[in-house]
Design a protein around this motif. Structure first.
Motif, PDB file in Angstrom:
ATOM      1  N   LEU A   1       0.837  -1.199   0.000  1.00 36.04           N
ATOM      2  CA  LEU A   1       0.000   0.000   0.000  1.00 36.04           C
ATOM      3  C   LEU A   1       0.870   1.247   0.000  1.00 36.04           C
ATOM      4  CD1 LEU A   1      -2.733   1.525   0.437  1.00 36.04           C
ATOM      5  CD2 LEU A   1      -2.403   1.114   2.897  1.00 36.04           C
ATOM      6  N   LEU A   2       0.632   2.127  -0.952  1.00 39.27           N
ATOM      7  CA  LEU A   2       1.282   3.428  -0.977  1.00 39.27           C
ATOM      8  C   LEU A   2       0.233   4.460  -0.584  1.00 39.27           C
ATOM      9  CD1 LEU A   2       3.816   4.830  -3.446  1.00 39.27           C
ATOM     10  CD2 LEU A   2       1.913   6.246  -2.717  1.00 39.27           C
ATOM     11  N   ILE A   3       0.515   5.193   0.482  1.00 37.67           N
ATOM     12  CA  ILE A   3      -0.406   6.225   0.966  1.00 37.67           C
ATOM     13  C   ILE A   3       0.205   7.583   0.663  1.00 37.67           C
ATOM     14  CG2 ILE A   3      -1.627   7.192   2.941  1.00 37.67           C
ATOM     15  CD1 ILE A   3      -1.370   4.455   4.322  1.00 37.67           C
ATOM     16  N   SER A   4      -0.498   8.357  -0.137  1.00 36.77           N
ATOM     17  CA  SER A   4      -0.107   9.717  -0.494  1.00 36.77           C
ATOM     18  C   SER A   4      -0.964  10.670   0.332  1.00 36.77           C
ATOM     19  CB  SER A   4      -0.341   9.938  -1.995  1.00 36.77           C
ATOM     20  OG  SER A   4      -0.181  11.282  -2.351  1.00 36.77           O
ATOM     21  N   VAL A   5      -0.311  11.505   1.133  1.00 34.58           N
ATOM     22  CA  VAL A   5      -1.019  12.390   2.066  1.00 34.58           C
ATOM     23  C   VAL A   5      -0.711  13.841   1.700  1.00 34.58           C
ATOM     24  CG1 VAL A   5      -1.377  12.950   4.502  1.00 34.58           C
ATOM     25  CG2 VAL A   5      -0.677  10.626   3.849  1.00 34.58           C
ATOM     26  N   PHE A   6      -1.731  14.681   1.727  1.00 39.10           N
ATOM     27  CA  PHE A   6      -1.544  16.086   1.365  1.00 39.10           C
ATOM     28  C   PHE A   6      -2.609  16.942   2.053  1.00 39.10           C
ATOM     29  CE2 PHE A   6      -3.751  13.607  -1.761  1.00 39.10           C
ATOM     30  CZ  PHE A   6      -4.941  14.304  -1.959  1.00 39.10           C
ATOM     31  N   PRO A   7      -2.340  18.237   2.240  1.00 40.03           N
ATOM     32  CA  PRO A   7      -3.266  19.074   3.011  1.00 40.03           C
ATOM     33  C   PRO A   7      -4.522  19.527   2.271  1.00 40.03           C
ATOM     34  CG  PRO A   7      -1.259  20.291   2.521  1.00 40.03           C
ATOM     35  CD  PRO A   7      -1.048  18.894   2.035  1.00 40.03           C
TER      36      PRO A   7
ATOM     37  N   LEU B   1      -3.316  18.028   7.163  1.00 45.16           N
ATOM     38  CA  LEU B   1      -2.329  16.960   7.153  1.00 45.16           C
ATOM     39  C   LEU B   1      -1.010  17.460   6.566  1.00 45.16           C
ATOM     40  CD1 LEU B   1      -4.612  14.118   5.784  1.00 45.16           C
ATOM     41  CD2 LEU B   1      -3.740  14.324   8.117  1.00 45.16           C
ATOM     42  N   ALA B   2       0.089  16.997   7.111  1.00 45.39           N
ATOM     43  CA  ALA B   2       1.409  17.289   6.552  1.00 45.39           C
ATOM     44  C   ALA B   2       1.613  16.431   5.306  1.00 45.39           C
ATOM     45  CB  ALA B   2       2.496  16.991   7.579  1.00 45.39           C
ATOM     46  N   ARG B   3       2.197  17.025   4.263  1.00 45.87           N
ATOM     47  CA  ARG B   3       2.461  16.283   3.031  1.00 45.87           C
ATOM     48  C   ARG B   3       3.442  15.146   3.336  1.00 45.87           C
ATOM     49  NH1 ARG B   3       1.235  18.080  -1.398  1.00 45.87           N
ATOM     50  NH2 ARG B   3       1.478  20.290  -0.847  1.00 45.87           N
ATOM     51  N   SER B   4       3.079  13.948   2.941  1.00 44.65           N
ATOM     52  CA  SER B   4       3.912  12.792   3.254  1.00 44.65           C
ATOM     53  C   SER B   4       3.533  11.607   2.377  1.00 44.65           C
ATOM     54  CB  SER B   4       3.761  12.416   4.734  1.00 44.65           C
ATOM     55  OG  SER B   4       2.400  12.297   5.077  1.00 44.65           O
ATOM     56  N   ILE B   5       4.427  10.614   2.388  1.00 46.38           N
ATOM     57  CA  ILE B   5       4.206   9.359   1.673  1.00 46.38           C
ATOM     58  C   ILE B   5       4.574   8.224   2.627  1.00 46.38           C
ATOM     59  CG2 ILE B   5       4.868   7.910  -0.299  1.00 46.38           C
ATOM     60  CD1 ILE B   5       3.587  10.508  -1.183  1.00 46.38           C
ATOM     61  N   PHE B   6       3.754   7.198   2.639  1.00 45.41           N
ATOM     62  CA  PHE B   6       4.039   5.991   3.416  1.00 45.41           C
ATOM     63  C   PHE B   6       3.874   4.783   2.505  1.00 45.41           C
ATOM     64  CE2 PHE B   6       2.790   9.080   6.524  1.00 45.41           C
ATOM     65  CZ  PHE B   6       3.631   8.840   7.595  1.00 45.41           C
ATOM     66  N   VAL B   7       4.738   3.806   2.698  1.00 42.35           N
ATOM     67  CA  VAL B   7       4.560   2.503   2.052  1.00 42.35           C
ATOM     68  C   VAL B   7       4.391   1.498   3.182  1.00 42.35           C
ATOM     69  CG1 VAL B   7       5.608   0.698   0.642  1.00 42.35           C
ATOM     70  CG2 VAL B   7       5.861   3.100  -0.020  1.00 42.35           C
ATOM     71  N   ILE B   8       3.310   0.730   3.081  1.00 41.24           N
ATOM     72  CA  ILE B   8       2.967  -0.277   4.083  1.00 41.24           C
ATOM     73  C   ILE B   8       3.012  -1.651   3.407  1.00 41.24           C
ATOM     74  CG2 ILE B   8       1.238  -1.040   5.769  1.00 41.24           C
ATOM     75  CD1 ILE B   8       2.108   1.914   6.192  1.00 41.24           C
ATOM     76  N   LYS B   9       3.743  -2.569   4.026  1.00 42.13           N
ATOM     77  CA  LYS B   9       3.782  -3.961   3.555  1.00 42.13           C
ATOM     78  C   LYS B   9       3.553  -4.866   4.745  1.00 42.13           C
ATOM     79  CE  LYS B   9       7.001  -4.162  -0.288  1.00 42.13           C
ATOM     80  NZ  LYS B   9       8.389  -4.546  -0.630  1.00 42.13           N
TER      81      LYS B   9
END
Length: 161
Positions: free
Chosen positions: A45-51, A125-133
Motif C-alpha cells: 500500500l502506498l499512501i499519499s497524504v496532502f493538506p 495533514l502534513a504532506r507525506s508518503i508511506f509505504v505499508i507492507k
C-alpha cells in the motif's frame, strides 16, 4: 520530530510514525462512501497524504499517483486529504482522476501523527508518503517544505525492496 515549513519559515513540528512500526489501524471512506480499512489491505500500500487537493502541489501529487496507480495494479494506492468528499469529488471530476481518494475525518492524521496543530494550516495533514507492507511501515517521507512535491521514485522503489 519533523519540522514543517511554509516557504522556508518553520511553523510546526509533528511526530509521525516511523519506519519499522506497525501501521495504525484506520478506516476511511472513499468518494462513494465505501469503507477502506488498512488492516484489510493485502497488497503493498502506498499512501499519499496532502493538506488540500485544490492547491497546485497537492494537485500535481495526486495526478502523478493516479498515473502510477493505473500502471501498477499490484500495488494499492490511497490518496488522503482533509478535504470534504464533495471537494475531492469535484476536483477528481475536473481532472479525470479515478484512484482511491479518502477524506480524513481526523482519525488518520492523529493515528499517523500528521495533523498540524498550529499555524496557517492548522488541522491539515502534513504532506507525506508511506509505504505499508504486511502491516508494517517500510518507507516514510515527510515533506518538510509544504510546497515541495514528494520523491515519487523513492516511494515506488520502496515497494519493490
Amino acid at each position: 520530530m519533523e519540522k514543517i515549513k511554509v516557504h522556508g519559515i518553520k511553523f510546526i513540528s509533528i511526530d509521525p510514525i516511523t519506519v519499522g512500526q506497525d501501521a495504525p489501524e484506520v478506516v476511511l471512506n472513499d468518494l462513494a462512501g465505501q469503507q477502506h480499512q488498512l488492516s484489510q489491505v493485502t497488497k503493498p500500500l502506498l499512501i499519499s497524504v496532502f493538506p488540500d487537493i485544490r492547491t497546485k502541489t497537492c494537485s500535481l501529487q495526486t495526478q502523478r499517483f493516479n498515473v502510477e496507480a493505473a500502471a501498477h495494479q499490484d500495488i494499492e494506492f490511497w490518496s488522503i486529504s482533509n478535504n470534504t468528499p464533495e471537494e475531492q469529488a469535484n476536483w477528481c471530476a475536473a481532472h479525470g482522476v479515478d484512484m482511491t481518494i479518502l477524506a480524513d475525518d481526523g482519525s488518520f492524521g492523529e493515528a499517523f501523527g500528521l495533523t498540524m496543530k498550529i499555524g496557517p494550516l492548522v488541522n491539515r495533514l502534513a504532506r507525506s508518503i508511506f509505504v505499508i507492507k504486511d502491516g508494517k511501515v517500510v518507507y516514510r517521507q515527510i515533506v518538510t517544505e509544504i510546497s515541495d512535491e514528494p520523491d515519487y521514485q523513492a516511494a515506488l522503489a520502496a515497494i519493490t525492496k
